[in-house]
Design an enzyme around this catalytic site. Structure first.
Site, mmCIF file in Angstrom:
data_model
loop_
_atom_site.group_PDB
_atom_site.id
_atom_site.type_symbol
_atom_site.label_atom_id
_atom_site.label_comp_id
_atom_site.label_asym_id
_atom_site.label_seq_id
_atom_site.Cartn_x
_atom_site.Cartn_y
_atom_site.Cartn_z
ATOM 1 N N ASP A 198 40.925 36.949 40.758
ATOM 2 C CA ASP A 198 41.375 36.439 39.469
ATOM 3 C C ASP A 198 40.572 37.100 38.358
ATOM 4 O O ASP A 198 39.886 38.094 38.585
ATOM 5 C CB ASP A 198 41.225 34.922 39.432
ATOM 6 N N HIS A 501 44.058 39.378 48.465
ATOM 7 C CA HIS A 501 44.475 38.474 47.380
ATOM 8 C C HIS A 501 43.743 38.912 46.110
ATOM 9 O O HIS A 501 42.710 38.351 45.732
ATOM 10 C CB HIS A 501 44.142 37.028 47.749
ATOM 11 N N ASP A 545 46.699 39.780 57.566
ATOM 12 C CA ASP A 545 46.561 40.513 56.307
ATOM 13 C C ASP A 545 47.707 40.121 55.377
ATOM 14 O O ASP A 545 48.710 40.821 55.250
ATOM 15 C CB ASP A 545 46.573 42.017 56.594
ATOM 16 N N GLU A 554 41.077 36.413 50.387
ATOM 17 C CA GLU A 554 40.489 36.522 49.055
ATOM 18 C C GLU A 554 39.324 37.506 49.106
ATOM 19 O O GLU A 554 38.711 37.745 50.162
ATOM 20 C CB GLU A 554 39.982 35.151 48.611
#
Length: 592
Positions: A198, A501, A545, A554
């Site tokens: 993020d 991610h 994956d 992540e």
């Protein structure tokens, strides 16, 4: 420079005030040393004479002026203008670095002119070595090219950069982003690293990451040097350190600890360069304290000041000044940051602050030799067992560092007790293929952090062979020594994650659009996030994956920190011919 007591040649004090020098680390081209001289009378100034059994090319000391005598078998250290006073009952303790072409363990003594008895005829001869060094553990053949994984990890941190990117930016699919961070409070708070996949900048895990990375560098600088990565490390680590100098405002007693709202950020899937949402700045203050994030950030600044001491003295002093004032803020206004900044509580809630304040105090002691910080560290320390080693739990880091400063049977038992819980005979969960698995959230992170701690403890002489073999075995699993021949470090080996991610890596090149559709898209991400360590397998060794699996796939800054530093420790073992014969893998890789 952070010093751990290894290969110790500590001998008993000699006659007429001579004290043996401790050689606490050595490598091809240099060594670290330390001495402590008991003070038997009041001193306004001092001169310490270091005498070695062979010529030393040069000596660096941060807290004294250095004069070379003759061929380099003797050096005279003179106090700085501000640290000449010593009192009866104290000890004058200094750490230094010696430079010499070979990989040697020199013998040496030190004495103070001011403590020499009148009419002394002491010849000040270097004593013979009479103690046993840390055992040699060589004989093994390295499983992997660990220096490559070390280099890759630096690239991951380059990919996490926020702010105005430099001209030498190696990640060509990244551009300038979040240039207006801090504008809501009238400040420039741009820079630093994005937390994970993020784009929030969370202060506590960010500071923890930086401290752990610096710990590994200062423990094993030869690893970076031999791999040609020293300049890249300093370029990497300066990015968050510069950011800390922005977010700490000593005159106002304000530390900004988060940029961006986690909820708003997690509703956006796209490039960092394309963000349009508001990015509020959150701070801790005297009325809303955060000793945990203050102590940890102070630790990073203090460790950074040590790392930059000879490379950039002015910058080093700037970091140290900020570390001192920030630590004082954390000490004077105790509290938990996530109770003060509720926006952080849903993402990185803190369990306490004494461990971070302990680590901050120890690093400041290392940087200054001011015993007040060491007294504080012992006060913050608890001899209870640590639950793990992570962005939230620094207890074992604090305990190892304190043991390194003052070894004792009690602290030895505390440190070794932590590892007893992690070894196969302890209480830790192990996967069928032999991976020590603590938690589904970042299993590789917890594992690699403890490997780092084990390698440092092994350097102290604690269960040296056991800890080194265990640590290498765990890192080998992460790098691909498992039944799937699968590396959890992206870009290392033949098989590794291709769909982490991570928002920016999932987006195609500008100007192609990027949205939540890219989160759900099948197949590899358009950009390879080289060096990133994904969360890892579950307790059965299973892993998929899948970009949408933010539990196991992540990536995060704190995931890579212990991993990178542990890699440096293994490269150091190879450099010093101490790489042991590893224990057999339960599920060895048998092909691609």
């Amino acid at each position: 420079m952070f010093i751990i007591l290894i290969a110790v040649t500590v001998l008993s004090s000699l006659v007429n005030g001579d004290t043996n020098i401790e050689i606490i680390r050595h490598w091809a081209g240099g060594f670290n040393g330390k001495f402590c001289v008991p003070i038997s009378k009041e001193l306004k100034s001092w001169k310490a004479h270091l005498k070695f059994d062979q010529p030393i090319d040069s000596v660096e000391v941060w807290l004294a002026e250095v004069t070379k005598v003759g061929d380099g078998k003797e050096y005279i250290l003179t106090n700085k203008a501000w640290n000449g006073e010593e009192h009866v009952g104290d000890k004058l303790c200094l750490e230094f670095m010696g430079h010499i072409k070979e990989d040697i363990v020199p013998l040496g003594i030190v004495y103070l002119e001011e403590l020499e008895p009148s009419g002394s005829t002491n010849a000040h001869t270097v004593p013979p070595l009479t103690t046993t060094p840390v055992p040699h553990t060589g004989g093994g053949s390295p499983t992997f090219h660990y220096a490559e994984a070390l280099s890759n990890s630096i690239l991951f941190y380059d990919a996490q950069r926020s702010g105005k990117l430099p001209a030498n930016n190696p990640i060509k699919w990244r551009g300038d982003s979040a240039l207006n961070d801090g504008s809501d409070v009238g400040l420039d708070l741009s820079g630093g690293w994005y937390d994970a996949g993020d784009h929030v900048k969370f202060g506590l895990p960010l500071a923890s990451t930086t401290t752990v990375l610096l710990w590994g560098y200062l423990q094993w600088p030869d690893a970076y040097k031999s791999a040609g990565l020293t300049d890249k490390f300093f370029d990497m680590i300066k990015w968050p350190l510069d950011y800390y100098l922005k977010i700490w405002r000593p005159a106002e007693k304000e530390l900004y600890v988060q940029i961006g709202d986690g909820q708003e950020d997690h509703h956006f899937w796209g490039r960092a360069e394309d963000m349009t949402m508001k990015r509020p700045a959150y701070k801790v203050t005297t009325s809303k304290p955060g000793s945990d994030v203050a102590g940890e950030t102070a630790a990073s600044l203090a460790a950074g000041s040590i790392a930059f001491k000879s490379r950039d003295p002015a910058y080093s002093q700037k970091l140290l000044s900020a570390a001192k004032s920030l630590y004082a803020f954390g000490k004077d206004y105790p509290g938990i940051y996530s109770a003060s900044v509720t926006a952080a509580a849903g993402f990185y809630v803190s369990s306490g602050y004494k461990d971070e304040m302990c680590v901050g105090a120890v690093w400041l002691y290392k940087a200054t030799q001011d015993k007040t910080y060491l007294t504080d560290a012992w006060g913050y320390n608890t001899n209870s067992g640590a639950p793990g080693f992570s962005w939230d739990s620094k207890t074992i880091e604090c305990q190892i560092m304190l043991y390194g400063i003052k070894p004792s049977p009690v602290m030895q038992d505390v440190v070794e007790g932590y590892f007893r819980g992690w070894l196969p005979t302890g209480s830790m969960t192990y996967t069928p293929c032999g991976f020590a698995w603590k938690d589904q959230w970042g299993s590789t992170r917890y594992n690699a952090n403890t490997v780092l701690a084990a390698l440092v403890a092994a350097d102290m002489g604690l269960q040296t062979l056991t800890y080194r073999k265990w640590g290498i075995g765990q890192m080998d699993y992460i790098l691909g020594q498992n039944s799937k021949c699968f590396s959890y470090a992206i870009g290392f080996g033949k098989k590794y994650p291709l769909s982490p991610h991570h928002r920016s890596a999932s987006c195609p090149d500008i100007p192609e659009p990027c949205s939540a559709a890219n989160l759900k898209a099948k197949g590899p991400s358009p950009h390879l996030l080289v060096g990133a360590l994904v969360g890892g397998p579950d307790a059965t060794d299973a892993y998929t994956d899948n970009r949408e699996d933010y539990v196991h796939n992540e990536v995060a800054c704190d995931y890579n920190a212990g991993f990178q530093s542990a890699l440096a420790g293994i490269v150091h073992l190879i450099n010093t011919k101490n790489y042991p014969v590893p224990d057999p893998s339960k599920c060895p890789c048998k092909g691609s």
